[in-house]
Scaffold this motif. Sequence first.
Motif, PDB file in Angstrom:
ATOM      1  N   VAL A 177       0.836  -1.202   0.000  1.00  0.00           N
ATOM      2  CA  VAL A 177       0.000   0.000   0.000  1.00  0.00           C
ATOM      3  C   VAL A 177       0.870   1.252   0.000  1.00  0.00           C
ATOM      4  CG1 VAL A 177      -1.702   1.323   1.315  1.00  0.00           C
ATOM      5  CG2 VAL A 177      -1.927  -1.158   1.157  1.00  0.00           C
ATOM      6  N   LEU A 178       1.929   1.250   0.809  1.00  0.00           N
ATOM      7  CA  LEU A 178       2.814   2.412   0.892  1.00  0.00           C
ATOM      8  C   LEU A 178       3.538   2.652  -0.439  1.00  0.00           C
ATOM      9  CD1 LEU A 178       4.348   1.851   4.456  1.00  0.00           C
ATOM     10  CD2 LEU A 178       2.526   3.452   3.781  1.00  0.00           C
ATOM     11  N   VAL A 179       4.000   1.576  -1.071  1.00  0.00           N
ATOM     12  CA  VAL A 179       4.672   1.730  -2.369  1.00  0.00           C
ATOM     13  C   VAL A 179       3.692   2.261  -3.407  1.00  0.00           C
ATOM     14  CG1 VAL A 179       5.862   0.513  -4.228  1.00  0.00           C
ATOM     15  CG2 VAL A 179       6.385  -0.047  -1.856  1.00  0.00           C
ATOM     16  N   ILE A 180       2.477   1.739  -3.401  1.00  0.00           N
ATOM     17  CA  ILE A 180       1.453   2.217  -4.347  1.00  0.00           C
ATOM     18  C   ILE A 180       1.185   3.705  -4.139  1.00  0.00           C
ATOM     19  CG2 ILE A 180      -1.010   2.096  -4.891  1.00  0.00           C
ATOM     20  CD1 ILE A 180       0.582  -0.113  -6.190  1.00  0.00           C
ATOM     21  N   ALA A 181       1.104   4.138  -2.875  1.00  0.00           N
ATOM     22  CA  ALA A 181       0.883   5.561  -2.585  1.00  0.00           C
ATOM     23  C   ALA A 181       2.029   6.406  -3.140  1.00  0.00           C
ATOM     24  CB  ALA A 181       0.756   5.774  -1.078  1.00  0.00           C
TER      25      ALA A 181
END
Length: 469
Positions: A177-181
Amino acid sequence: MAAASTSPAKSLRRALIPLALAQFICSFAGSNMTVMINDISKDLNTTVEGVQLAITLFLLVMAALMIPGGKLTEKYGRKRLFILGLLVYGAGALLSAVSPGLGVLILGNSVLEGIGTALLIPPVYILTTLLFPDLVSRARAFGAISAMGGIGAAAGPLIGGFITSALSWRAAFIFQVLVIALIIVLARRVPEPLPADPAQPFDIVGAVLSALGLLLVVMGILAADNNLWLMAALLVAGILVLAGFFVWVRSRERAGREALLPTRLFHNRMSNLGLITQHTQWLLLMGVSFVVSAYLQVVRGYNAIETGVIFTATTVGLLLSSLAAERFAKRRAQRTLILVGFCVCFGGVAVLLPMVSISDSGWAFVPGLFLIGFGLGGMLTPSVNIVQSAFPEDLQGEISGLSRSVSNLGSSLGGAIAGTILVAGITTTPERGYALAMVVLAVITLAGMLAAARLPATARPPTEAVSPG
């Protein structure tokens, strides 16, 4: 004057970062769960077969929807589909992180992340083609993206194992999720080279038939260890549906209507052979990842981080050959690079085959895993270049979708075929199940080697100075 001339190049390099990161995280998602098998199955009160199903379905949804995803980019815009895919993927990863059971995990990881990937990956390759018009910079961009994909797949077990052991398997999804953000923030730098065409027709029937056919084929393979009659029925049904898909496509073309997948994509011999090599490469990588990870965890009792550390050998091998790929590409034809890559991978599988009976140490798997990573790193980019460069720009959307679909179908079949053989063997004779799975992967590697040998001997990069990484 010099500053003005370098500015567009710097802008394009900045735009390439989120595209490469997107390929990295999608490849990471396909492999990192292999080291979480025990943790997920215990936490969610499920089985190894249940986790295998979730992994395989994720890869299958990607493969089944990649071609429709490529076509939708023309209708709604490449950058818009890229962002939408990232949002859907992120929602799926977040849902997976809080899943109370296998069903919700499949919904989040297999369905939503799979759909998100199918929406965002075709724009990655189409945008790269359109943003890098000269052949040298385009080949280098494809090389960077392919390398990041390979690294994501190879490093997935290590990163996933570290996060799972240090925190929890759920934290591995939060990492996604953090990488996608981060990618969404960086994606603001990506320009939209062509306007969307809302009037562009979309072949809904073709999309349904292609997705259903692939689903039935892979589900048939997964059913092999439970019911041979069901397996046969699903495989036959899948083949018939796929045959119906090609009949449908031909009928639309003859009527002068837009088809989901132009049949002329299959009239290019070099591209067809390149697609086979792509399919085999990802099938081999995912098959070996699942077999070795499952064996080490379920049979040998290794935890996630221990398994991930052993798989570092694959990542190191892939990185080394990727870094040397520019030098290789200047001196050797792409056919040679792919053929040698398969030979090295075959050697790696041959080394892995007897490990269960020769040594009780997990480190004995390192040489074979290193060879497989080294072989793959040297041929991933040449395979992509051969396929993408075989068609003009007006077909880049279709061939990008087909290329990614074929690669992800390979990943899906790798987990399904090798995993089904291994899981069936774990309950009876684990060593025999492992050996049989490795023999099957060796035969598949030989098939890829044969396809590479039939590529034109003069198949070279678009220029002598191509950098694949």
